[in-house]
Design an enzyme around this catalytic site. Structure first.
Site, short mmCIF file in Angstrom:
data_model
loop_
_atom_site.label_atom_id
_atom_site.label_comp_id
_atom_site.label_asym_id
_atom_site.label_seq_id
_atom_site.Cartn_x
_atom_site.Cartn_y
_atom_site.Cartn_z
N CYS A 83 0.83 -1.22 0.00
CA CYS A 83 0.00 0.00 0.00
C CYS A 83 0.86 1.27 0.00
O CYS A 83 1.53 1.54 -0.99
CB CYS A 83 -0.99 -0.04 1.16
SG CYS A 83 -2.27 1.20 1.03
N HIS A 185 -3.93 -4.74 0.28
CA HIS A 185 -3.40 -5.32 1.52
C HIS A 185 -3.54 -6.85 1.50
O HIS A 185 -4.63 -7.35 1.76
CB HIS A 185 -4.17 -4.77 2.73
CG HIS A 185 -3.86 -3.34 3.03
ND1 HIS A 185 -2.88 -2.96 3.90
CD2 HIS A 185 -4.39 -2.19 2.54
CE1 HIS A 185 -2.82 -1.64 3.96
NE2 HIS A 185 -3.73 -1.15 3.14
N GLU A 187 -2.62 -8.92 3.66
CA GLU A 187 -2.97 -9.43 5.00
C GLU A 187 -4.45 -9.25 5.30
O GLU A 187 -4.94 -9.75 6.31
CB GLU A 187 -2.11 -8.74 6.06
CG GLU A 187 -2.37 -7.27 6.27
CD GLU A 187 -1.67 -6.37 5.25
OE1 GLU A 187 -1.07 -6.90 4.29
OE2 GLU A 187 -1.75 -5.14 5.39
#
Lengths: 208, 255
Positions: A83, A185, A187
């Site tokens: 990001c 992202h 994650e």
């Protein structure tokens, strides 16, 4: 040499837990650090993305991290930027007035055009524009979780490995040698996101 | 193309889920961590946790819940209820939440929005707006309510929405006080009015009773995401069913 295999760079911007949890989930241990020495010794480095690009650059400078990052990427150390982490790799960003960035990848970071909902927030598809082991087991056009108001425009399009349509085409994955960066992202992107971390770390740790 | 998000909402008090007793196959349906993991596996796009007790002890419990959830659930987590200060926000974010939702505190102290956005980024500041219809059908107006809908403020909801965005809100969680719990559909006029008034994403909340309601909020109400509690908690519909229904009608969803 006692190398910590995987480090997550902490520049004081908040939630790093999700990244660490994701690394743990795919079977590795990550050390969170704001010490350039640890980063220098690491086998694989993750630069997470939280907060504004200008602040991120200021923090990296203050920690003495910018030059370490430039050098390690130049030398081909496996590096994953997420990001805002992706954005600061470029030459300059428009965020909060023009800021100089790391300049590892020539190009600029601009605000998403008005008329779109900003931030670009939610799940969107990534079109894989090259074949690469990072994408092993990840279907083309898989959805990933985005949240950003600025986007990168590389000068050399050969670094683009994935694109995403948000009214305009967005460069959502960058790959250059052992450097990987995603605008989304991983994650927060469920199984597909975890697979990207897993593939990256597999590549990074098999190169030793 | 950006997909529309389906978001189950977990109401939590003292670290326990309030609804959700129909999950007979879970070992402990009152455990927010188990329920969150279940929805993650089922394909939820995000999760919202609301501490409806909003007590200091509840906040501590919520920190524990978020820590445990973020180890198992790899989608965005939003946490709201009883957050009063920058410090409260920081604790929840450091526990692993991606966004925080504030309502009452923002009405009393709008600076918390700009301070929060500056410190942590707009992307993690969600303003929860509880809106209540104020007058006639011809010229609808909505007022902002606080304290879980118990108190009207007289503030116009559309004006408030615009102001919070100007201060740095990255997303709005819009609940219709009139529709909430009725299962007769979202307040589409309200949802559309707010969606068209602001440039940030809007999550519609309050009133979902069937899948057509989700469709209406996204298409007629122009919401970017729909939040629902009981239709998922009581297993009236699964997340899969909701997404299949929407996809068949041409709404882009993640599958």
């Amino acid at each position: 040499m006692n190398k910590e295999a995987v480090v997550v760079i902490d520049y004081g911007a908040g939630n790093l837990r999700s990244v660490v949890n994701a690394i743990t989930k795919v079977g590795y241990q990550a050390k969170v650090t704001s010490n350039p020495r640890d980063v220098f010794d690491a086998i694989a480095i993750i630069l997470p993305g939280v907060g504004a690009a200008g602040d991120t650059m200021d923090s990296l400078e203050k920690l003495g991290m910018s030059n370490v990052i430039r050098q390690l990427i130049y030398e081909g150390r496996p590096f994953f930027a997420v990001c805002v982490g992706l954005q600061v790799l470029f030459s300059r960003t428009e965020e909060g007035g023009w800021h100089e960035c790391l300049g590892v990848i020539p190009g600029i970071v601009k605000r998403l055009p008005s008329g779109l909902k900003i931030p670009h927030m939610g799940w969107n598809q990534v079109k894989q524009t090259i074949t690469h082991p990072l994408f092993d087991g990840v279907p083309d056009e898989a959805n990933f979780y985005f949240v950003h108001s600025y986007y990168a425009e590389p000068e050399d399009m050969s670094v683009v490995a994935g694109t995403t349509d948000y009214g305009i085409p967005i460069c959502s994955v960058v790959i250059k040698d052992n450097l990987v960066a995603t605008q989304f992202h991983p994650e927060k992107s469920g199984d597909q996101g975890l697979k990207l971390y897993s593939n990256f770390l597999k590549m990074a740790l098999s190169e030793r | 193309m950006l997909t529309k998000r389906i978001i189950p909402c977990l109401d939590v008090t003292q670290g326990r889920v309030v609804k959700g007793l129909s999950f007979t196959h879970l070992r402990d349906a009152g455990d927010p961590v188990e329920l969150a993991a279940f929805y993650y596996q089922e394909g939820a796009d995000e999760l919202v946790f609301l501490d409806i007790g909003a007590t200091p002890e509840g906040r501590d419990n919520m920190v524990d819940v978020v820590e445990c959830v973020s180890e198992r659930v790899f989608i965005p987590l939003t946490v709201g209820g009883g957050l009063r200060s920058i410090n409260d926000i920081r604790r929840i974010l450091e526990a692993g939440a991606d966004k925080i939702a504030i309502n009452t505190a923002a009405v009393f102290n709008p600076e918390i929005i700009s301070q929060g956005a500056q410190k942590f980024g707009s992307q993690c500041i969600v303003i929860a707006i509880d809106a209540k219809r104020a007058n006639g059908i011809d010229n609808p107006k909505w007022e902002v309510c606080i304290y879980g809908g118990r108190k009207s403020t007289g503030i116009d909801a559309i004006e408030w929405a615009k102001r919070t965005v100007a201060l740095g809100a990255g997303e709005l969680l819009l609940t219709s006080w009139d529709a909430d719990g009725q299962r007769t559909g979202y307040d589409l006029e309200l949802t559309r009015a707010i969606s068209e008034a602001v440039s940030v994403p809007v999550i519609a909340s309050g009133g979902a009773g069937n899948l057509e309601h989700l469709y209406e909020a996204l298409v007629i109400g122009k919401a970017d995401a729909v939040l629902a509690a009981s239709i998922f908690h009581y297993r009236i519909y699964s997340i899969h069913q909701a997404k299949d229904y929407l996809a068949e009608r041409g709404v882009p969803v993640r599958r």
